[in-house]
Each structure stands twice: as C-alpha cells, then as structure tokens.
Design a protein around this motif. Sequence first.
Motif, mmCIF file in Angstrom:
data_model
loop_
_atom_site.group_PDB
_atom_site.id
_atom_site.type_symbol
_atom_site.label_atom_id
_atom_site.label_comp_id
_atom_site.label_asym_id
_atom_site.label_seq_id
_atom_site.Cartn_x
_atom_site.Cartn_y
_atom_site.Cartn_z
ATOM 1 N N CYS A 143 -0.975 -17.029 -11.154
ATOM 2 C CA CYS A 143 0.010 -16.940 -10.064
ATOM 3 C C CYS A 143 -0.465 -15.925 -8.997
ATOM 4 C CB CYS A 143 1.346 -16.440 -10.517
ATOM 5 S SG CYS A 143 2.109 -17.125 -11.978
ATOM 6 N N SER A 144 -0.260 -16.128 -7.839
ATOM 7 C CA SER A 144 -0.563 -15.172 -6.767
ATOM 8 C C SER A 144 0.732 -14.724 -6.157
ATOM 9 C CB SER A 144 -1.443 -15.797 -5.677
ATOM 10 O OG SER A 144 -1.630 -14.882 -4.619
ATOM 11 N N ALA A 145 0.969 -13.426 -6.156
ATOM 12 C CA ALA A 145 2.252 -12.910 -5.685
ATOM 13 C C ALA A 145 2.231 -12.716 -4.184
ATOM 14 C CB ALA A 145 2.553 -11.578 -6.369
ATOM 15 N N SER A 146 3.244 -13.287 -3.515
ATOM 16 C CA SER A 146 3.359 -13.056 -2.079
ATOM 17 C C SER A 146 4.094 -11.763 -1.802
ATOM 18 C CB SER A 146 4.121 -14.214 -1.425
ATOM 19 O OG SER A 146 5.395 -14.368 -1.998
ATOM 20 N N GLY A 147 4.724 -11.240 -2.829
ATOM 21 C CA GLY A 147 5.385 -9.943 -2.725
ATOM 22 C C GLY A 147 5.497 -9.389 -4.112
ATOM 23 N N SER A 148 5.556 -8.060 -4.244
ATOM 24 C CA SER A 148 5.602 -7.483 -5.577
ATOM 25 C C SER A 148 6.622 -6.377 -5.630
ATOM 26 C CB SER A 148 4.220 -6.946 -5.952
ATOM 27 O OG SER A 148 3.734 -6.102 -4.947
ATOM 28 N N PRO A 149 7.021 -6.002 -6.834
ATOM 29 C CA PRO A 149 8.051 -4.990 -6.969
ATOM 30 C C PRO A 149 7.557 -3.617 -6.605
ATOM 31 C CG PRO A 149 7.224 -5.638 -9.106
ATOM 32 C CD PRO A 149 6.583 -6.517 -8.113
ATOM 33 N N THR A 150 8.444 -2.689 -6.675
ATOM 34 C CA THR A 150 8.159 -1.345 -6.211
ATOM 35 C C THR A 150 7.055 -0.689 -7.003
ATOM 36 O OG1 THR A 150 9.816 -0.477 -7.678
ATOM 37 C CG2 THR A 150 10.516 -1.012 -5.467
ATOM 38 N N GLY A 151 6.290 0.122 -6.331
ATOM 39 C CA GLY A 151 5.219 0.851 -6.976
ATOM 40 C C GLY A 151 5.570 2.313 -7.133
ATOM 41 N N GLY A 152 4.697 3.050 -7.800
ATOM 42 C CA GLY A 152 4.963 4.456 -8.043
ATOM 43 C C GLY A 152 4.958 5.279 -6.764
ATOM 44 N N THR A 153 4.438 4.732 -5.678
ATOM 45 C CA THR A 153 4.404 5.459 -4.424
ATOM 46 C C THR A 153 5.712 5.372 -3.663
ATOM 47 O OG1 THR A 153 3.602 3.519 -3.234
ATOM 48 C CG2 THR A 153 1.949 4.981 -4.164
ATOM 49 N N GLY A 154 6.638 4.551 -4.182
ATOM 50 C CA GLY A 154 7.896 4.367 -3.456
ATOM 51 C C GLY A 154 7.810 3.257 -2.441
ATOM 52 N N LYS A 155 6.739 2.468 -2.473
ATOM 53 C CA LYS A 155 6.569 1.343 -1.552
ATOM 54 C C LYS A 155 6.500 0.041 -2.332
ATOM 55 C CE LYS A 155 6.054 3.870 2.232
ATOM 56 N NZ LYS A 155 6.969 3.793 3.356
ATOM 57 N N ALA A 156 7.005 -1.006 -1.731
ATOM 58 C CA ALA A 156 6.796 -2.338 -2.282
ATOM 59 C C ALA A 156 5.532 -2.883 -1.643
ATOM 60 C CB ALA A 156 7.984 -3.244 -1.978
ATOM 61 N N SER A 157 4.653 -3.405 -2.478
ATOM 62 C CA SER A 157 3.328 -3.792 -2.002
ATOM 63 C C SER A 157 3.424 -4.740 -0.814
ATOM 64 C CB SER A 157 2.566 -4.466 -3.146
ATOM 65 O OG SER A 157 1.320 -4.907 -2.708
ATOM 66 N N GLY A 158 2.993 -4.259 0.334
ATOM 67 C CA GLY A 158 2.950 -5.082 1.522
ATOM 68 C C GLY A 158 4.304 -5.372 2.127
ATOM 69 N N LYS A 159 5.349 -4.731 1.625
ATOM 70 C CA LYS A 159 6.682 -5.092 2.065
ATOM 71 C C LYS A 159 7.487 -3.909 2.594
ATOM 72 C CE LYS A 159 6.239 -9.389 1.115
ATOM 73 N NZ LYS A 159 6.284 -10.405 2.150
ATOM 74 N N GLY A 160 6.846 -2.796 2.834
ATOM 75 C CA GLY A 160 7.578 -1.674 3.407
ATOM 76 C C GLY A 160 8.228 -0.816 2.357
ATOM 77 N N ALA A 161 9.348 -0.207 2.720
ATOM 78 C CA ALA A 161 9.980 0.783 1.853
ATOM 79 C C ALA A 161 10.646 0.134 0.643
ATOM 80 C CB ALA A 161 11.022 1.570 2.641
ATOM 81 N N THR A 162 10.649 0.881 -0.443
ATOM 82 C CA THR A 162 11.364 0.466 -1.636
ATOM 83 C C THR A 162 12.857 0.367 -1.350
ATOM 84 O OG1 THR A 162 9.764 1.555 -3.065
ATOM 85 C CG2 THR A 162 11.949 1.190 -3.977
ATOM 86 N N PRO A 163 13.546 -0.675 -1.834
ATOM 87 C CA PRO A 163 14.994 -0.718 -1.642
ATOM 88 C C PRO A 163 15.671 0.436 -2.362
ATOM 89 C CG PRO A 163 14.279 -2.390 -3.220
ATOM 90 C CD PRO A 163 13.037 -1.817 -2.606
ATOM 91 N N ALA A 164 16.741 0.939 -1.779
ATOM 92 C CA ALA A 164 17.453 2.055 -2.384
ATOM 93 C C ALA A 164 18.152 1.640 -3.661
ATOM 94 C CB ALA A 164 18.465 2.624 -1.391
ATOM 95 N N ALA A 165 18.480 0.362 -3.774
ATOM 96 C CA ALA A 165 19.200 -0.123 -4.945
ATOM 97 C C ALA A 165 18.860 -1.581 -5.187
ATOM 98 C CB ALA A 165 20.703 0.034 -4.742
ATOM 99 N N ALA A 166 19.054 -2.019 -6.421
ATOM 100 C CA ALA A 166 18.898 -3.431 -6.735
ATOM 101 C C ALA A 166 19.995 -4.231 -6.038
ATOM 102 C CB ALA A 166 18.967 -3.628 -8.256
#
Length: 565
Positions: free
Chosen positions: A23-46
Amino acid sequence: MRPRTAVSTAALTAALALAVSACSASGSPTGGTGKASGKGATPAAASAQVDYNPRSYDELKDGGTYTTAGTIDDQGNPFNANATLTAKRVWFWYNPDVITYSPTGETQYNPDYLSDVKVGVTGGNQRVVLTLNPKATYNDGTPIDWTAVKATWQANNGADKRYNASDTEGYGHITSVTRGADDKQAVVDFKGVAPWWSSLFTTFLHPKAATLAGFNDAYVKKVHPEWGAGPYTVGKFDPEGGDLTFVRNPKWWGKKGRLDQRVYVNLESDAAANAFKNGQIDYSSAGDAEGLKRLSGVQGTEIRQGGSPFAYSFYVNAKSPHLQDIQVRKALMESIDRTQIAKIQFQGLGDYSEPLPGSLLLFSFQKGYSDNVGAVIKHDPENAKKTLDAAGWKPGADGVREKDGKKLAVTYTLRGDDPLEKATAGALVQMLKPVGIQVDLKNSTEADFAKILTDRSFDIFLVGNRAGDPFGTRYLCEFYCTDSASNLVSIGSPALDKEIHAVSAIADPARQTAEANAVERKALAQYGYLPLFSGPSIYGVKKGLANVGATIFGTPLPETVGWQK
C-alpha cells in the motif's frame, strides 16, 4: 453494563462489530515531531464527527430485514468479565435498554422503562430514585421493578467474589437499593456522590440472571429470551453455526420495532466483506484502506465515516515469565515507536491523522483529557538498552539478551492472515530486535480472541476497547485495580488501589477527572498497557438504512433502526 468492552483486532480490517463477535499512503498519522507527514500540523484532537443517517421513528418504513455479520459470544452476559463487545451488542437487541447516550454523551432515559428519575444529595450522600414504567415486564411475566435494580447491583458490587463481574467499583459505592413508594420504584443510595451513576443501570439483569449460576454460566453460548424484554426477542438461534435471528416481540408494550427481522450471520472478517459486496448483508466495517477499498463502490451502498469510540493498545502480560520484571516491560515499551504502528494502521486512508492516544480513560476530543501516556512512556530505544543492562540482561552472541541462562524472548499473538496484522507484528519484531528482545509470533484465529483474554494466554496482544458512554474516568479501577477481573495485564498494587478508590469517591466531576489523570500516570508507569491508536470508524452501509454507522457514544434504540421511507 461494561462500556469499556474488549474487542478483537480483527475489527481493524472488517468487523469492529464482531470482536469474537478488534500500500502507498497518501497521508499518514501523526509523528513524534508533532507533524502529520506531508499534511501540516497534528490535529489537536481525534475526530468527533458522526455519520449514521439519523432518522426519527416516523421516517422509517414498517418492515424489512437488517442483516450483518456476527454471532453470540462465548459469554453472552455483558456484565461478565469474560464478555466482549459482541455480548453487549447482541444483548442490546433482546434485553432492556434503559439508559442510552447521544453521540456527544448526553444521558437519555428510555420512557418505556423509566417513568421518572430524581437525583439528589443529602448530607453528602447521593440518592437516585428510579420510577419504573408500570407496563415494564420481562418476557416470562416477571415485573421489571425495584428487585431488578437490586439484583443488578448485588451481582456487580463485588461483595461476592465468586461473581466474575467486570466492573465492581461503581456499584461498590451503592449502600442499598430499596423499595420506594411501591414495587415500581427503586431507591438507590450511594456513599458520597456518584456523578457517573447512569452508566451503572443502562440495562437491568433479570433476578434469575443475577444468581451466581445465572451470572457466570447461564449465557455461555446460550440466549435467554425469557429473561429479556424489548421490541425484539430471539426468533431462532443455531448454537452450532452461530446464526441468530431476532423478531418482533409480541409482549412489548412500547412502539413496535420497525424491522420484521434483525439477523446475525456468523462470518469471519473476509467472508463478511465478500457478503457485503454480494448484497447478502447490509452493513460491514472497514478499519483500514484495504477494507475501505473492498467496501467502496458497491451498488446501492454508501460509506459512512466518523470519529471512533475505540482505543487500541498493546496489552503486556505482567504474569508472563520474563515480563514479571517491570524493568523488562519498561524497556519493551520504550522500544516501541507508536507513530510507526499508527502509520501502518492508517496507510492508504488519505489525509486521516490523529494525535497519539494519551489515556485509556478519555479520548482527546473529550473535556478533561490529558496525555498521560506521553508523560510517562517515551520512545527511547537507547535508554531501553540501559534499562536492560541494569536489570542484568546481557546481549548474547546472536544479539538476544540473556540472564540466568535464559533468552529474553516474548510471544506476540496475532490472528489470521490479515496483512495489517502481520505488518504490525513484523514492525514490533524489528523494533525490539535492536535492543535485544526476541519476539516470537504465535498464530491464532478470530474465534480464539475471548479465550486468549480469559485465560491470559498471551505475552503481548493487540486489544481494543469500545467506550459505550462518555464517563471514562469511572473506569479507572476496571483497568488498573489489582482485584479487577478486567485488569487483563495483571498490574497494580494495594497502594495504587487505595488511590483509585479515593478518586472514585470525589464528588466533583472535573476534580475527579483531574485526579484520575494523575493516578493513571502512576498506573501507566507499571507498563502493562501501551495505547496505540483509535482510528476512524468506517462502514459500508446499504443506502436507506437509518440510525446505523459512526455514532461515537450514541446508541439508537432497536425500534429506531430500520429502512428509511
């Protein structure tokens, strides 16, 4: 009823509702840096979004069948510690649904069972007076009266340890249940104030089901429609094949169920997805990109997606030989990159992302939530190595650590041939190998899920819990008390028990939640649970099916589930 209900990780790919029914992900969940890979800031909440085609009773057709995959569980009593999510969902269709919740968590009293509810506090102690509907009667003719409330309390309050009750803490604060003005009124007295009291009486046990034999054994691979009540009752049940059909209950006093039949067909996850594609079932869940792909584009259906009341964690069994050492459990968790596990689970789900979960109690979209996991458990493989060095585990010639002539090998139990399950297991093997922990993979099936938990026959196991109400703080003891039958990882201490009980006695909800967060941080430092992700709720549903889908805490009553006009 146990709202924090264990679910099989098979739920991730096609059957959140089955849980032995987790599978190739077009978007990925939050990383340890507080960023979502290629998608900007981590959401504050689910996400707290819902998507379930809400319709009123009058907007539904009279008739039709609603068919899904599922069956009864090995233990069909949802109050029992051995029950999983399936037990709760099957119970819902043929037993009293007294109190439910809206998607956002508001308490809803069902007037077919409760004519009036009064809550007051005198001298620091809470009293709840439940006035029961005069028509409310079990199918065998037994009135649903104050004795049903008393029986439910007595079976679950922990006074008799022979009852294998999943959650005794809340019931333990009740000092008495007595007859009120007449048999149809129950007076429930508490020691102190219980802000979450409604979660104790979402359903009632028939007094015969509340005996020791009834509670522990009567519902093992059996149904008891005579002890039930509601708009539906059991039409037929195949104890060998597992298929189960509910039909309208002629003894029901409220609005009749809109459906002619509610059918559960006993199918494994892959078979359920194929059955949905072939039009044989009306609903199936898709917990990952592959599942979503399989369920999408089926003629006459739609995808419903929203937030999730599920929380998935690695359970680490503190009674397993090598894992009895808290330092080994600590090093194991420090070696696990939760971000990578989440990426595996969410790959291919577009731009979906969520913050890493920080609690077993509350979700990040809830008031009072705290990232307790992040405060205690850090991803730090180098420190994990130092921890194991200090604990006397030395690297062997093959890189696997040894102590007293024994290798540091643990077992990870996975079920079936699901690619996501295998990918998660493979990632865990690669994460623990560099620190010197060998992971041996053990295969099982979806059907083994409940037995594995009941027997505690695992070292590391991926398990989900489903929240049926918004009162996560109330379940602090269920997860972490040493005498809780639901503490499946066997951590805790008498000192921690004392703190937990003190928290549950706090009357103010906000203060209780704050103190629960502080105590949970201490409990997490015993390294039995590692929360990993919640994920979205994604369902394939036939168009026109109403009040079914992503509801968060919402539980539409059975008579309101049906086909839109």
